[in-house]
Scaffold this active site. Sequence first.
Site, short mmCIF file in Angstrom:
data_model
loop_
_atom_site.label_atom_id
_atom_site.label_comp_id
_atom_site.label_asym_id
_atom_site.label_seq_id
_atom_site.Cartn_x
_atom_site.Cartn_y
_atom_site.Cartn_z
N SER A 131 1.01 -1.11 0.06
CA SER A 131 0.11 -0.05 -0.30
C SER A 131 0.89 1.26 -0.22
O SER A 131 1.99 1.26 0.47
CB SER A 131 -0.90 -0.19 1.24
OG SER A 131 -1.47 1.18 1.36
N TYR A 149 -2.11 -0.31 10.34
CA TYR A 149 -2.33 -0.74 9.17
C TYR A 149 -1.02 -0.33 8.26
O TYR A 149 -0.44 -1.51 7.59
CB TYR A 149 -3.57 0.03 8.43
CG TYR A 149 -3.67 -0.49 6.97
CD1 TYR A 149 -4.08 -1.70 6.51
CD2 TYR A 149 -3.34 0.34 6.02
CE1 TYR A 149 -4.27 -1.78 5.13
CE2 TYR A 149 -3.42 0.20 4.44
CZ TYR A 149 -4.04 -1.00 4.20
OH TYR A 149 -4.09 -1.20 2.88
P1 NDP Z 1 -11.82 -5.48 -0.35
O1 NDP Z 1 -12.23 -5.42 0.98
O2 NDP Z 1 -12.73 -5.47 -1.61
O3 NDP Z 1 -10.78 -6.87 -0.64
C1 NDP Z 1 -10.23 -7.49 0.37
C2 NDP Z 1 -10.26 -9.25 0.03
O4 NDP Z 1 -9.46 -9.82 1.21
C3 NDP Z 1 -11.40 -9.84 -0.08
O5 NDP Z 1 -11.61 -10.51 -1.27
C4 NDP Z 1 -11.53 -10.68 1.30
O6 NDP Z 1 -12.23 -11.86 0.83
C5 NDP Z 1 -10.15 -11.03 1.72
N1 NDP Z 1 -9.97 -11.39 2.80
C6 NDP Z 1 -9.85 -10.78 4.07
N2 NDP Z 1 -9.73 -11.54 5.06
C7 NDP Z 1 -9.17 -12.78 4.43
C8 NDP Z 1 -8.90 -14.06 5.03
N3 NDP Z 1 -8.65 -13.98 6.58
N4 NDP Z 1 -8.59 -14.96 4.29
C9 NDP Z 1 -8.72 -14.89 2.82
N5 NDP Z 1 -9.21 -13.92 2.15
C10 NDP Z 1 -9.44 -12.64 3.26
O7 NDP Z 1 -10.51 -4.70 -0.49
P2 NDP Z 1 -9.39 -4.25 -1.70
O8 NDP Z 1 -9.58 -4.91 -2.92
O9 NDP Z 1 -9.18 -2.97 -1.49
O10 NDP Z 1 -8.04 -4.95 -0.75
C11 NDP Z 1 -7.19 -5.55 -1.55
C12 NDP Z 1 -5.58 -5.65 -1.09
O11 NDP Z 1 -5.26 -4.26 -1.65
C13 NDP Z 1 -5.61 -5.33 0.55
O12 NDP Z 1 -4.46 -6.18 0.90
C14 NDP Z 1 -5.51 -3.93 0.57
O13 NDP Z 1 -4.72 -3.74 2.03
C15 NDP Z 1 -4.69 -3.59 -0.45
N6 NDP Z 1 -4.94 -1.95 -0.81
C16 NDP Z 1 -6.17 -1.30 -0.94
C17 NDP Z 1 -6.28 -0.23 -1.40
C18 NDP Z 1 -7.60 0.46 -1.33
O14 NDP Z 1 -7.59 1.71 -1.27
N7 NDP Z 1 -8.50 -0.24 -1.49
C19 NDP Z 1 -5.09 0.87 -1.11
C20 NDP Z 1 -3.78 -0.01 -0.79
C21 NDP Z 1 -3.72 -1.40 -0.77
P3 NDP Z 1 -13.35 -12.77 1.99
O15 NDP Z 1 -13.85 -11.66 2.90
O16 NDP Z 1 -14.37 -13.25 1.16
O17 NDP Z 1 -12.44 -13.68 2.54
#
Ligand code: NDP
Length: 248
Positions: free
Chosen positions: A142, A155
Amino acid sequence: MAKLDGKVAIVTGASSGIGKATAEALAAEGAVVVAAARREDRLEDLVERINGDGGKALALECDVTDEEQAHGLIRRAREEFGQVDILVNNAGVMQLSEIEKGLSDEWRTMFEVNVLGLLYATDAAIEVMKEQGSGHLINISSLASRGTRPGLGVYSGTKMAVNSISEALRQELLEYNIRVTMVEPGAVETELPERITDEEAREGLNTMLEQLDPLKAEDIANAIVYVVTQPQRVSINEILIRPTNQPN
Ligand code: NDP
């Protein structure tokens, strides 16, 4: 011939946001995609769409914080498709709050998903990739790994850990022809903020987001496709992507 024909890619956190867009983009380039997350219904919809569009994908339910499940994900992918060429460690959680609020369950969840989950899946994938003599690890970090502010500390700490782990992996694995890339997005429009329980932090983030034209998940997926379609000699180690009008 599509650029990723014959390649097998695993994407964690593929049930929404960046992971879902990345699974779609990699499949569109010809990769066989293993889509993993906890919400299986969402994965099934995604996989159905990819397969309906002529791609090839498999949904696997996996909680990456469970080491057995994370290892099982890599094992299943290899059993089904014979190899693991790309692992996108994307599963992540962001629960913002100032540290003095003491939301220790949320600290634990963030470290368990963002750091330990990434390590568990990576550990199993490395074994396969070393045997193959090739592989590519994509770790979703990030912009928050590059600095912090009140409410973002834990975070940020998890994403700083992701960067440190990624750079160590790069040095450790280059002799096996395994590439490592950390991807650092700024604000992307996804479900990520929905899990913030602290009102103050939620309002602060919303105020910041209102002033931006945030990135779309597809923008990050496009960058990942670029990174994984370079010739084997090219290792893009770090990629930082902000919305054009995001100041910091
Ligand atoms: P979302 O919340 O849309 O996606 C997060 C994903 O992580 C979901 O598919 C969720 O699936 C999965 N997840 C969470 N906990 C678990 C777990 N214990 N096991 C398996 N899967 C898990 O957010 P983003 O798409 O934004 O996030 C994706 C990545 O991008 C993250 O690492 C985030 O930190 C990073 N990021 C995002 C930014 C933003 O502005 N959106 C900026 C910078 C980085 P489920 O709940 O079905 O398990």
